[in-house]
Write a protein that holds these residues in place. Structure first.
Motif, PDB file in Angstrom:
ATOM      1  N   PRO A   1      39.599  -9.903  21.127  1.00  0.00           N
ATOM      2  CA  PRO A   1      40.895  -9.239  20.974  1.00  0.00           C
ATOM      3  C   PRO A   1      41.005  -8.311  19.773  1.00  0.00           C
ATOM      4  N   ARG A   2      40.088  -8.404  18.814  1.00  0.00           N
ATOM      5  CA  ARG A   2      40.198  -7.596  17.596  1.00  0.00           C
ATOM      6  C   ARG A   2      39.353  -6.328  17.656  1.00  0.00           C
ATOM      7  N   TYR A   3      38.796  -6.003  18.831  1.00  0.00           N
ATOM      8  CA  TYR A   3      37.835  -4.897  18.852  1.00  0.00           C
ATOM      9  C   TYR A   3      38.475  -3.562  18.476  1.00  0.00           C
ATOM     10  N   VAL A   4      39.714  -3.296  18.921  1.00  0.00           N
ATOM     11  CA  VAL A   4      40.374  -2.035  18.570  1.00  0.00           C
ATOM     12  C   VAL A   4      40.769  -2.040  17.097  1.00  0.00           C
ATOM     13  N   PHE A   5      41.335  -3.151  16.656  1.00  0.00           N
ATOM     14  CA  PHE A   5      41.736  -3.251  15.259  1.00  0.00           C
ATOM     15  C   PHE A   5      40.541  -3.049  14.334  1.00  0.00           C
ATOM     16  N   GLU A   6      39.423  -3.700  14.668  1.00  0.00           N
ATOM     17  CA  GLU A   6      38.231  -3.583  13.822  1.00  0.00           C
ATOM     18  C   GLU A   6      37.684  -2.165  13.804  1.00  0.00           C
ATOM     19  N   GLU A   7      37.768  -1.475  14.955  1.00  0.00           N
ATOM     20  CA  GLU A   7      37.204  -0.126  15.047  1.00  0.00           C
ATOM     21  C   GLU A   7      37.919   0.856  14.125  1.00  0.00           C
ATOM     22  N   PHE A   8      39.229   0.718  14.019  1.00  0.00           N
ATOM     23  CA  PHE A   8      39.995   1.715  13.274  1.00  0.00           C
ATOM     24  C   PHE A   8      40.570   1.197  11.950  1.00  0.00           C
ATOM     25  N   ALA A   9      40.333  -0.045  11.617  1.00  0.00           N
ATOM     26  CA  ALA A   9      40.885  -0.609  10.382  1.00  0.00           C
ATOM     27  C   ALA A   9      40.250   0.066   9.158  1.00  0.00           C
ATOM     28  N   ALA A  10      41.092   0.412   8.203  1.00  0.00           N
ATOM     29  CA  ALA A  10      40.603   1.015   6.960  1.00  0.00           C
ATOM     30  C   ALA A  10      39.968  -0.058   6.094  1.00  0.00           C
ATOM     31  N   ARG A  11      38.845   0.265   5.532  1.00  0.00           N
ATOM     32  CA  ARG A  11      38.127  -0.679   4.697  1.00  0.00           C
ATOM     33  C   ARG A  11      37.950  -0.093   3.297  1.00  0.00           C
ATOM     34  N   PRO A  12      37.865  -0.934   2.284  1.00  0.00           N
ATOM     35  CA  PRO A  12      37.653  -0.422   0.919  1.00  0.00           C
ATOM     36  C   PRO A  12      36.323   0.330   0.840  1.00  0.00           C
ATOM     37  N   ARG A  13      36.363   1.421   0.077  1.00  0.00           N
ATOM     38  CA  ARG A  13      35.121   2.153  -0.123  1.00  0.00           C
ATOM     39  C   ARG A  13      34.193   1.332  -1.009  1.00  0.00           C
ATOM     40  N   PRO A  14      32.930   1.419  -0.742  1.00  0.00           N
ATOM     41  CA  PRO A  14      31.997   0.656  -1.599  1.00  0.00           C
ATOM     42  C   PRO A  14      32.045   1.163  -3.031  1.00  0.00           C
TER      43      PRO A  14
END
Length: 467
Positions: free
Chosen positions: A430-443
């Motif tokens: 169920p999280r595939y769309v959320f994971e695809e577009f979720a903003a993540r902290p820059r390394p």
């Protein structure tokens, strides 16, 4: 025994559910404490699994929630991993947390059965059973997803593989899901103009020389002819020898490429419960049970232990059972559970239990919309009348009116609106769309190490310190 007897029911399927349900009606308030333990929080009405797989009934409508329908029974969602009847304790293992020992005075083992498979290459990795609601939903979503994929492909081996369904086992469960899916696929074609009826392939594999041993040979032959008219192929006297890389290898030398393999070739008593305990077990791996549903033999009783349903070997006093025992089906499980609840209540009150005696009422099966078969003795019904008998019998047998109305409502809506043919396979992730577009902290930027001082730049003091 303790002041208030403790009854532990192991398994919340047919037999366990009905035992607890009827105990709530038979026991007086405070007469005993009843606990039911099952890893699932619901009972599944398995005769409706083929219709769930074919999109005719909403999946949640054929499961009966324990907590909703029990008012005086303690519900524990966990597994029983060991039974030490000599000390009247059972080990309960939850998904989260530590196992604990549960004491009891009376134990009722109704852990049901699981799919029985053989060490055939590829079956454990590629096939799917039809014992749970999750399996029925997965079959439905896989078939719908395969139609979506096949519609985008040109005619060829890959499209044939996606549109080929193989069912292993010609008993009631196998024939029903086979016929229901054949009807389902035929109904889907009107929504996929890229595909034709000839593109879909349905094969049922049966090791015996006939199907549906519960009905007469004449009736089973009628079923074969009915399936053949709808473009379904039944391979008799045939065994599966391999199922590796999507290729079903048969004992006849044939190979059937398929992306959907459904295994319905037999069941066995739940091994986790049967092997994890000290109750007596007969040669087929079931708990040895008397006709009065107490564990033991005709000559010896294991006090405080009861069993019913598919996990038990209950003598069939009518003489009609295979090997002298009741066959593992819902008809026996429900009726055994009802008598078990009466007998257990009687024993607690110092009365004698009764023996289980049930004459088979007949067999009824659905073969897709408007088609079915019914057999009782030499009397048989076929076609739409038998289909109505199938729905009427199982609709009324569904526990509780709350569940009955939900199932009847599904059939009513299907009559006017048709099946709801939408795959929800992505619900497994169920999280595939959320994971695809979720903003993540820059390394974080790497920290540069300070540059080393040239040797010539050392001061006289530093130079002296290094000597």
């Amino acid at each position: 025994m303790t002041a208030v007897p403790k009854i532990l029911i192991v398994g919340g399927g047919y037999a366990g559910f009905y035992t607890a349900w009827k105990l709530e009606k038979h026991l007086r308030k405070g007469e005993a404490e009843v606990t039911i333990v099952d890893p699932l929080p619901y009972m599944t009405y398995q005769p409706f699994l083929p219709e769930v797989a074919a999109g005719e009934i909403e999946a949640r409508h054929i499961v009966v929630g324990h907590r909703r329908h029990f008012t005086r029974t303690r519900v524990v969602t966990a597994k029983v991993t060991n039974i030490d009847h000599a000390n009247r304790t059972a080990t309960i293992t939850p998904v989260e947390g530590e196992p604990w020992e549960e004491q009891y005075d009376q134990i009722v083992v109704t852990a049901g059965a699981v799919s029985r498979t053989f060490p055939i290459p590829g079956i454990a990795d590629n096939a799917i059973g039809l014992k749970t609601i999750e399996e029925a939903v997965a079959i439905r979503d896989r078939l719908l997803g395969n139609f979506d994929k096949a519609a985008n492909l040109p005619a060829g081996p890959e499209r044939d593989r996606l549109l080929t369904v193989v069912v292993v086992g010609g008993g009631f469960a196998g024939i029903e899901v086979f016929a229901e899916l054949r009807a389902f696929a035929s109904a889907l074609l009107k929504e996929y103009p890229q595909l034709r009826f000839e593109d879909t392939h349905f094969h049922l594999i049966e090791a015996m020389g006939r199907i549906m041993p519960e009905v007469s040979l004449k009736t089973s032959e009628w079923v074969l002819k009915s399936l053949a008219k709808r473009g379904a192929y039944v391979h008799l006297d045939t065994q599966v020898t391999g199922a590796v890389d999507g290729n079903i290898e048969l004992s006849t030398g044939e190979t059937l490429p398929s992306d959907l393999i459904i295994w319905t070739a037999g069941v066995m008593a739940n091994p986790t419960v049967v092997r994890g305990g000290d109750l007596p077990v007969e040669e087929r791996g079931r708990i040895r049970t008397r006709a009065d549903l107490r564990v033991g033999t005709a000559d010896e009783v294991v006090e405080g232990a009861w069993a019913a349903g598919d996990v038990s070997a209950v003598p069939d006093l009518t003489g009609a059972g295979v090997g002298g025992y009741c066959v593992p089906n819902a008809q026996h499980a429900v009726r055994q559970a009802k008598l078990l609840a009466k007998n257990l209540t009687a024993v607690l009150r110092g009365e004698l239990p009764q023996e289980y005696l049930h004459h088979n009422l007949g067999a009824v099966a659905g073969l897709g919309l408007w088609n079915g078969v019914f057999q009782s003795g030499r009397f048989a019904l076929k076609g739409w009348i038998a289909w109505l008998a199938h729905r009427g019998y199982h609709g009324l047998a569904m526990p509780s009116w709350e569940r009955k109305w939900r199932v009847f409502g599904d059939w009513w809506h299907d009559f006017w609106l048709g099946r709801d043919n939408v795959s929800l396979a992505t619900v497994q992730n169920p999280r595939y769309v959320f994971e695809e577009f979720a903003a993540r902290p820059r390394p974080a930027a790497p920290v540069e190490a300070p540059a080393a001082e040239p040797a010539a730049a050392k001061t006289p003091e530093k130079a002296a310190a290094t000597r």
